[in-house]
Design a protein around this motif. Structure first.
Motif, short mmCIF file in Angstrom:
data_model
loop_
_atom_site.label_atom_id
_atom_site.label_comp_id
_atom_site.label_asym_id
_atom_site.label_seq_id
_atom_site.Cartn_x
_atom_site.Cartn_y
_atom_site.Cartn_z
N VAL A 36 0.91 -1.30 0.16
CA VAL A 36 0.13 -0.01 0.07
C VAL A 36 0.74 1.21 -0.07
O VAL A 36 0.61 2.24 -0.83
CB VAL A 36 -1.08 -0.05 1.06
CG1 VAL A 36 -1.64 1.46 1.34
CG2 VAL A 36 -2.11 -0.89 0.98
N ILE A 37 1.87 1.24 0.84
CA ILE A 37 2.86 2.49 0.85
C ILE A 37 3.45 2.68 -0.40
O ILE A 37 3.60 3.56 -1.05
CB ILE A 37 3.82 2.40 1.99
CG1 ILE A 37 3.06 2.27 3.15
CG2 ILE A 37 4.83 3.29 1.94
CD1 ILE A 37 3.97 1.86 4.64
N LEU A 38 4.11 1.41 -0.88
CA LEU A 38 4.54 1.53 -2.30
C LEU A 38 3.67 2.20 -3.35
O LEU A 38 4.13 2.95 -4.23
CB LEU A 38 5.13 0.55 -2.85
CG LEU A 38 6.51 -0.20 -1.66
CD1 LEU A 38 7.05 -1.47 -2.26
CD2 LEU A 38 7.69 1.08 -1.84
N ILE A 39 2.25 1.52 -3.36
CA ILE A 39 1.51 2.09 -4.33
C ILE A 39 1.08 3.48 -4.48
O ILE A 39 1.00 4.15 -5.25
CB ILE A 39 0.35 1.01 -4.76
CG1 ILE A 39 -0.27 1.01 -6.16
CG2 ILE A 39 -0.75 1.29 -3.73
CD1 ILE A 39 0.46 0.32 -7.11
N ALA A 40 1.22 3.75 -3.07
CA ALA A 40 0.67 5.26 -2.86
C ALA A 40 1.97 6.24 -3.43
O ALA A 40 1.62 7.00 -3.83
CB ALA A 40 0.30 5.46 -1.29
#
Length: 190
Positions: A36-40
């Motif tokens: 989630v952090i990387l996609i954000a």
């Protein structure tokens, strides 16, 4: 009065399965949070990185499912997990191919995958509930995955939606895995 050796063995097996699944669920939570952090971070700035992350998500599900099979030493049928491996393998390849046409096509593939794996998770949670208890978060998560998959598929061509819209899907998955891990800890005195 002596303890029934069969009951003791079944209870011991259930405790070991619950411990293994709890550990796996925490690993799945950690993966989802990082994803989630990387996609954000990358969805708006690097389509290539976001696309790679989109491919990694169903590929990780294959690994997670293999670990789930290994963790589950009970006699409950593992057919749903094997079906999930096949579906996630096909999805990983299909997302890669769909990305060649565009993000909306890849999101449609992802949506169909979310529906299929949600149904499998729902079935698996219902089957495990009988032996382990504490599976209501997985049951709810499976149902929500089906609904999210339908939404992802329908909204794939919406110009305001993109790969970043999948962050919520993954975040909810992490939340339910966390609840399931906590619930397993409480339902089977670990």
């Amino acid at each position: 009065m002596t303890a029934n050796p069969i009951t003791s063995a079944v209870n011991s097996q259930a405790v070991e399965t619950a411990k293994s699944l709890r550990q796996l669920y925490f690993i799945r939570v950690a993966f989802s949070v990082v994803w989630v952090i990387l996609i954000a971070l990358f969805a708006k700035v690097s389509l290539l990185t976001a696309s790679i992350l989109l491919i990694i998500y169903p590929a990780w599900d294959i690994i997670g499912t293999f670990l789930d099979i290994r963790a589950n030493s009970s006699n409950i049928s593992k057919t749903p997990q094997y079906v999930n491996i096949v579906i996630s393998s096909i999805t990983t390849i299909a997302v890669f191919i769909a990305l060649q046409k565009g993000v909306p096509e890849a999101l449609m593939v992802f949506g169909v995958w979310a529906i299929g794996t949600g149904l499998i998770q729902l079935i698996l949670g219902l089957n495990r509930k009988k032996l382990l208890g504490g599976q209501w978060p997985m049951i709810i998560s499976g149902g929500q995955s089906v609904i999210a998959g339908i939404f992802i598929f329908i909204s794939a061509n919406d110009p305001t939606k993109g790969i970043a819209s999948l962050a919520g899907y993954s975040a909810f998955g992490a939340f339910y895995y966390l609840l399931a891990a906590i619930r397993l800890s409480k339902s089977v005195k670990l």
